[in-house]
Design an enzyme around this catalytic site. Structure first.
Site, PDB file in Angstrom:
ATOM      1  N   LYS A   1       2.838  -2.903  -5.535  1.00  0.00           N
ATOM      2  CA  LYS A   1       2.475  -2.441  -4.197  1.00  0.00           C
ATOM      3  C   LYS A   1       1.998  -3.576  -3.290  1.00  0.00           C
ATOM      4  CE  LYS A   1       1.771   2.405  -5.376  1.00  0.00           C
ATOM      5  NZ  LYS A   1       3.078   2.833  -4.878  1.00  0.00           N
TER       6      LYS A   1
ATOM      7  N   PHE B   1      -1.071   8.516 -13.434  1.00  0.00           N
ATOM      8  CA  PHE B   1       0.147   8.349 -12.645  1.00  0.00           C
ATOM      9  C   PHE B   1       0.569   6.892 -12.754  1.00  0.00           C
ATOM     10  CE2 PHE B   1       2.703   7.263  -8.983  1.00  0.00           C
ATOM     11  CZ  PHE B   1       3.657   8.254  -9.039  1.00  0.00           C
TER      12      PHE B   1
ATOM     13  N   ASP C   1      -3.326  -0.703 -15.450  1.00  0.00           N
ATOM     14  CA  ASP C   1      -2.426  -0.479 -14.318  1.00  0.00           C
ATOM     15  C   ASP C   1      -3.251  -0.599 -13.038  1.00  0.00           C
ATOM     16  OD1 ASP C   1      -0.881   0.512 -12.257  1.00  0.00           O
ATOM     17  OD2 ASP C   1      -0.023   2.155 -13.426  1.00  0.00           O
TER      18      ASP C   1
END
Length: 413
Positions: free
Chosen positions: A266, A152, A237
């Site tokens: 984030k 994801f 990531d």
């Protein structure tokens, strides 16, 4: 602990008003739990009726430092009064210090700032391809990037082109070419997929959306070694796994691995503002030249000021230590439930994926049961409940979480 209503499954009138407004006027691209949050402080949130809940999702790790951390709020307020946006058409007095400090935290020479995590992933893809053509010498239009099944990385058109989630991909063809998928954790498959036109291996060190999937021990080191041998960029990531969530600054640190490119987001914005970036050395990021990539808001003064304060907090090491200590409490409390309504628990730092036995209930229903007991969590892929409380949570908070978990299991058994 507070519950959402005196009647299980019911929602108070004020909440219903907000839910109905959202359902009527906002596109249905999410399926939220039926709670309407109006305030947050630390690890706790409060709904519009005044009921409090322990936030065990933390904005998918965007809220690693909790809701409204005083240091971050103070820095944001200070910058709001001074300057918020110039665009990159001009220099500003916040971007340089932020870039220097983030480069130092990552051990890299340069950063390229963006806004959202998906933008940072897209940036890494563009940089890897251009590096492949200009530095590695891959023939034009032949660059390929290897990604992992179960990944994801976001939901842009390009990113869903290499997703294995049918919900995220269905209806968005034709898909962007240039990607190859291999099973996460399978070194033989990865090595077989690499050829002379491969420019990067893109992976999450821990797959969060898939349910906190941790690769076999030594896998990241093997990937690093393979990328070195084949002149391929290792792109990590760390949007969800990085910035202290797993008990280290980066999840790659658990294997003493340094990727060629970090993708960050984030928590880099402290839960206050969208801030993302990639970090790499100059021989990689120098392929980006004026006009070849950009963002009006990327590197804006407000984002840079908040991001720099986040980096300063991480440099002190407190949050990494808290994640490690609290994570041990969480894992110790969850593991005895395996075999009693719980099929498996995977954890790294203050981050856990708990597989609910399908004979007990669905992951969604289990999260609804937790919500009745004052705990907010989110399911992943049907049966897994993800737990990622803010790193400012206390041992007492985790005791409440574990009590609610045990009680929910018992009530459904």
């Amino acid at each position: 602990m507070a519950i959402t209503s005196s009647v299980p499954g019911s929602v108070a009138t004020d909440s219903l008003t907000h839910i109905e407004l959202t359902e009527d006027f906002a596109a249905h691209n999410y399926h939220p739990l039926r709670v309407v949050i109006s305030h947050g402080e630390g690890a706790w949130v409060t709904d519009v009726e005044g009921r409090r809940y322990l936030d065990c999702l933390a904005g998918y790790s965007a809220l690693n430092f909790g809701h409204g951390h005083p240091r971050l709020l103070a820095r944001a307020h200070e910058q709001l009064d001074r300057l918020t946006l110039t665009s990159r058409a001009f220099y500003n007095d916040q971007l340089g210090p932020f870039s220097r400090d983030l480069a130092d935290l990552t051990g890299k020479e340069m950063i390229l700032p963006m806004n959202t995590g998906a933008e940072a992933v897209e940036t890494a893809i563009k940089v890897a391809r251009k590096w492949g053509y200009l530095v590695k010498g891959v023939p034009e239009n032949q660059a390929n990037i290897i990604a992992m099944e179960g990944n994801f990385h976001g939901r842009t058109t390009t990113i869903v082109s290499f997703s294995t989630d049918s919900v995220a991909t269905a209806g968005y063809a034709p898909y962007t070419p240039g990607f190859r998928l291999v099973p996460f954790g399978d070194m033989a498959a990865l090595e077989a997929a690499i050829d002379h036109s491969t420019v990067a291996v893109l992976l999450e060190p821990i797959q969060g959306e898939s349910g906190v999937i941790i690769p076999p021990e030594g896998y990241l080191q093997q990937v690093r070694s393979l990328c070195n041998r084949t002149e391929v960029l290792m792109v990590a990531d760390e949007i969800q796994s990085g910035l202290a969530r797993t008990g280290r600054t980066f999840a790659c640190d658990h294997e003493d691995v340094v990727p060629d490119v970090y993708i960050l987001g984030k928590a880099l914005g402290g839960g206050l503002y969208p801030v993302s970036a990639i970090a790499a050395d100059g021989d990689i990021l120098s392929v980006i030249t004026p006009g070849t990539h950009g963002s009006t808001f990327g590197g804006n003064p407000l984002a840079a000021a908040i991001g720099r304060e986040v980096v300063a907090m991480l440099a002190e090491g407190e949050f990494q230590a808290r994640a490690q200590t609290l994570g041990e409490v969480l894992a110790t409390g969850l593991e005895p439930l395996i075999g009693d309504g719980i099929d498996d628990v995977r954890s790294r730092g203050l981050w856990a994926g708990v597989d609910i036995n399908p004979d007990l209930t669905t992951g969604r229903h289990f999260c609804e049961e937790l919500m009745k007991r004052g705990i907010l969590a989110k399911e992943a892929h049907g049966q897994t409940v993800r737990l990622a409380p803010p790193l400012v949570a206390t041992v007492e908070d985790l005791d409440l979480l574990l009590e609610a978990f045990r009680d929910a299991v018992a009530s459904l058994s």
